[in-house]
Design a protein around this motif. Structure first.
Motif, PDB file in Angstrom:
ATOM      1  N   SER A 118     -28.051  56.865 -16.024  1.00  0.00           N
ATOM      2  CA  SER A 118     -27.051  55.844 -16.360  1.00  0.00           C
ATOM      3  C   SER A 118     -27.678  54.454 -16.467  1.00  0.00           C
ATOM      4  CB  SER A 118     -25.941  55.826 -15.306  1.00  0.00           C
ATOM      5  OG  SER A 118     -26.464  55.533 -14.014  1.00  0.00           O
ATOM      6  N   ASP A 119     -28.741  54.204 -15.671  1.00  0.00           N
ATOM      7  CA  ASP A 119     -29.409  52.904 -15.780  1.00  0.00           C
ATOM      8  C   ASP A 119     -30.049  52.729 -17.155  1.00  0.00           C
ATOM      9  OD1 ASP A 119     -28.680  52.147 -13.280  1.00  0.00           O
ATOM     10  OD2 ASP A 119     -30.633  52.470 -12.334  1.00  0.00           O
ATOM     11  N   VAL A 120     -30.611  53.809 -17.691  1.00  0.00           N
ATOM     12  CA  VAL A 120     -31.223  53.749 -19.025  1.00  0.00           C
ATOM     13  C   VAL A 120     -30.163  53.479 -20.083  1.00  0.00           C
ATOM     14  CG1 VAL A 120     -32.559  55.025 -20.742  1.00  0.00           C
ATOM     15  CG2 VAL A 120     -33.061  55.320 -18.311  1.00  0.00           C
ATOM     16  N   ILE A 121     -29.018  54.192 -19.956  1.00  0.00           N
ATOM     17  CA  ILE A 121     -27.943  54.031 -20.941  1.00  0.00           C
ATOM     18  C   ILE A 121     -27.393  52.610 -20.905  1.00  0.00           C
ATOM     19  CG2 ILE A 121     -25.623  54.796 -21.583  1.00  0.00           C
ATOM     20  CD1 ILE A 121     -26.388  57.579 -20.531  1.00  0.00           C
ATOM     21  N   GLN A 122     -27.178  52.097 -19.684  1.00  0.00           N
ATOM     22  CA  GLN A 122     -26.662  50.743 -19.560  1.00  0.00           C
ATOM     23  C   GLN A 122     -27.643  49.711 -20.152  1.00  0.00           C
ATOM     24  OE1 GLN A 122     -25.818  50.186 -15.410  1.00  0.00           O
ATOM     25  NE2 GLN A 122     -24.003  51.524 -15.435  1.00  0.00           N
ATOM     26  N   THR A 167     -29.595  48.127 -12.577  1.00  0.00           N
ATOM     27  CA  THR A 167     -29.597  47.530 -13.917  1.00  0.00           C
ATOM     28  C   THR A 167     -28.538  46.440 -14.025  1.00  0.00           C
ATOM     29  OG1 THR A 167     -30.415  49.553 -14.948  1.00  0.00           O
ATOM     30  CG2 THR A 167     -29.245  48.021 -16.367  1.00  0.00           C
ATOM     31  N   LEU A 168     -27.387  46.637 -13.359  1.00  0.00           N
ATOM     32  CA  LEU A 168     -26.325  45.633 -13.396  1.00  0.00           C
ATOM     33  C   LEU A 168     -26.790  44.318 -12.783  1.00  0.00           C
ATOM     34  CD1 LEU A 168     -23.157  47.744 -12.490  1.00  0.00           C
ATOM     35  CD2 LEU A 168     -23.817  46.844 -14.724  1.00  0.00           C
ATOM     36  N   GLU A 169     -27.560  44.436 -11.700  1.00  0.00           N
ATOM     37  CA  GLU A 169     -28.074  43.227 -11.050  1.00  0.00           C
ATOM     38  C   GLU A 169     -29.051  42.492 -11.959  1.00  0.00           C
ATOM     39  OE1 GLU A 169     -30.621  41.977  -7.048  1.00  0.00           O
ATOM     40  OE2 GLU A 169     -29.787  44.004  -7.247  1.00  0.00           O
ATOM     41  N   VAL A 170     -29.926  43.248 -12.625  1.00  0.00           N
ATOM     42  CA  VAL A 170     -30.886  42.639 -13.550  1.00  0.00           C
ATOM     43  C   VAL A 170     -30.153  42.029 -14.735  1.00  0.00           C
ATOM     44  CG1 VAL A 170     -32.818  43.097 -15.108  1.00  0.00           C
ATOM     45  CG2 VAL A 170     -32.747  44.169 -12.857  1.00  0.00           C
ATOM     46  N   ARG A 171     -29.150  42.759 -15.246  1.00  0.00           N
ATOM     47  CA  ARG A 171     -28.399  42.253 -16.399  1.00  0.00           C
ATOM     48  C   ARG A 171     -27.677  40.950 -16.059  1.00  0.00           C
ATOM     49  NH1 ARG A 171     -28.355  41.762 -21.717  1.00  0.00           N
ATOM     50  NH2 ARG A 171     -26.244  41.628 -22.578  1.00  0.00           N
ATOM     51  N   ASP A 172     -27.092  40.901 -14.896  1.00  0.00           N
ATOM     52  CA  ASP A 172     -26.406  39.674 -14.479  1.00  0.00           C
ATOM     53  C   ASP A 172     -27.390  38.510 -14.411  1.00  0.00           C
ATOM     54  OD1 ASP A 172     -23.969  38.324 -13.263  1.00  0.00           O
ATOM     55  OD2 ASP A 172     -25.456  38.038 -11.668  1.00  0.00           O
ATOM     56  N   ALA A 173     -28.599  38.771 -13.897  1.00  0.00           N
ATOM     57  CA  ALA A 173     -29.608  37.720 -13.818  1.00  0.00           C
ATOM     58  C   ALA A 173     -30.076  37.309 -15.210  1.00  0.00           C
ATOM     59  CB  ALA A 173     -30.792  38.199 -12.975  1.00  0.00           C
ATOM     60  N   GLN A 174     -30.177  38.277 -16.120  1.00  0.00           N
ATOM     61  CA  GLN A 174     -30.569  37.959 -17.506  1.00  0.00           C
ATOM     62  C   GLN A 174     -29.531  37.064 -18.180  1.00  0.00           C
ATOM     63  OE1 GLN A 174     -31.057  41.822 -19.284  1.00  0.00           O
ATOM     64  NE2 GLN A 174     -33.286  41.838 -18.972  1.00  0.00           N
TER      65      GLN A 174
END
Length: 423
Positions: free
Chosen positions: A173-177, A385-392
């Motif tokens: 799911s991390d890859v898909i996200q 991935t959600l944490e990284v995406r939020d930081a991005q």
């Protein structure tokens, strides 16, 4: 970067801020106002024409055919006759006294100065608008750069998520996200090219170029370093009083209205002019036009006219001129108040943008540190991935905010300088 986008950017015509400012000072709006000034300039010559001698030359030839005439001076009928008449004359007229002429000349001169001030005001407005559109294009281009950098980071996150998934350290799911996030970032970058195209057309049309031109804003020197501080309010207001073209134009309009009152009162005065004429007249063409020793007449004299009562028209004209003067005084006073208000308003705006830019720089540093931390946590398996995406997203927003605030500083400074009359 897609091949189509790369082709578009490579085909763009680079243009600098100074080029835009120069072209804006020569665009259609400014040229139209300059034509009004040229018309006012010719009006000064028209007003002054009455003080110069007026010279006119005339020539005519007539043939009179008369039938039988009965005359009562001598009893009997007078035979019909045919008579030629030739005339050649030159008349010189010089105005000596008129209650209007000098004031009309002065009024025309003040109107010319007012038109010049309006031209300078329009030039300033045109230059600022060109600057604003240039910065809009520059921000659109920098926004695309930030979105492309976000796309690159999202691609790197897909690679990290895939590597961790293959190593059995993170779910699929991390890859898909991460892939969905990458797709969204690509869409944002693609849509941003439309904003660039719109900004290119807006700028091209304003500088009197074809709206189909692909322009690329060259990074101006002003946004590369730290912004300059804002001026003091008292100094800015004083400069606006001294240099703002609009106030100068309205002052000249008020001055012209003063002369307008004097012109209207000139209707109460007489008009005196001198006139001299040289006339050659006779029944034979050769005698009149070829023999200068014959058929000569010289007339000269002075003429005085005085319209003692014009049916209250002069009184109405004087009152109208007085009302026009009052209108001009009110317009000047109100414009002065508004300019002072604009200086204060745009000075506050500049100071606010300076403060916001300082905060935006600190926010950008924090967002960069936050993204580095989130990426490290993700690599260590402690983050998602959600944490990284939020930081991005926070970093992207911080980058865009800094770009917008930094450009807003220079736009606000230019607007302040415009109302102060510095360009």
């Amino acid at each position: 970067m897609s091949g189509a986008l790369l082709t578009i950017l490579m085909a763009s015509i680079p243009i600098t801020l100074e080029q835009v400012r120069e072209l804006s000072r020569q665009n259609t709006q400014e040229r139209l106002q300059e034509l009004q000034y040229l018309i006012a300039e010719e009006g000064s010559w028209t007003a002054a024409s009455s003080i110069y001698p007026q010279l006119g030359v005339a020539a005519d030839a007539t043939r009179k055919v008369a039938g039988v005439q009965r005359t009562y001076v001598t009893v009997g009928d007078q035979k019909g006759y045919t008579q030629n008449n030739f005339n050649l004359s030159a008349t010189l007229t010089q105005l000596i006294l008129d209650g209007k002429w000098w004031n009309q000349i002065s009024q025309a001169g003040a109107s010319e100065d007012a038109a010049r001030g309006q031209t300078n005001e329009q030039r300033s407005v045109s230059e600022y608008e060109g600057l604003r559109r240039f910065y809009a294009l520059y921000v659109a281009q920098r926004t695309l750069d930030v979105l492309k950098a976000t796309e690159v980071r999202s691609g790197e996150q897909v690679d990290r998520a895939t590597a961790l998934f293959e190593a059995g350290r993170s779910p699929k799911s991390d890859v898909i996200q991460a892939e969905v996030n990458l797709g969204n970032d690509r869409i944002n970058a693609i849509l941003q090219t439309s904003t660039i195209g719109s900004s290119q057309s807006d700028l091209a049309v304003w500088i009197a170029h074809s709206g189909a031109e692909d322009l690329a804003a060259v990074e101006p020197e002003a946004v590369r370093g730290n912004p300059l501080p804002a001026p003091k309010l008292e100094e800015a207001v004083k400069t606006a009083h001294e240099k703002r073209p609009l106030l100068k134009a309205l002052e000249q309009t008020r001055r012209a209205s003063d002369y307008g009152v004097a012109v209207a009162k000139g209707g109460y005065w007489p008009t005196l002019y001198a006139q001299g004429s040289y006339i050659r007249q006779g029944p034979e063409f050769g005698t009149v036009f070829t023999d200068p020793s014959k058929q000569n007449t010289i007339l000269f004299g002075a003429h005085l006219t005085w319209n003692l009562f014009a049916g209250f028209a002069t009184k109405a004209a004087v009152n109208t001129a007085i009302h026009n003067r009052s209108t001009a005084e009110l317009n000047l006073r109100q414009a002065t108040y508004e300019v002072e208000g604009d200086v204060r308003r745009y000075l506050r705006a500049l100071q606010a943008e300076l403060d916001a830019t300082s905060v935006a720089r600190a926010n950008l540093k924090s967002a960069e540190d936050n993204l580095s931390l989130a990426q490290e946590r993700f690599k260590a398996g402690a983050g998602s991935t959600l944490e990284v995406r939020d930081a991005q997203l926070k970093l992207t927003q911080a980058e865009l905010t800094l770009i917008q605030n930094r450009v807003a500083v220079e736009t606000a400074r230019a607007n302040l300088e415009r109302v102060m009359g510095l360009y």
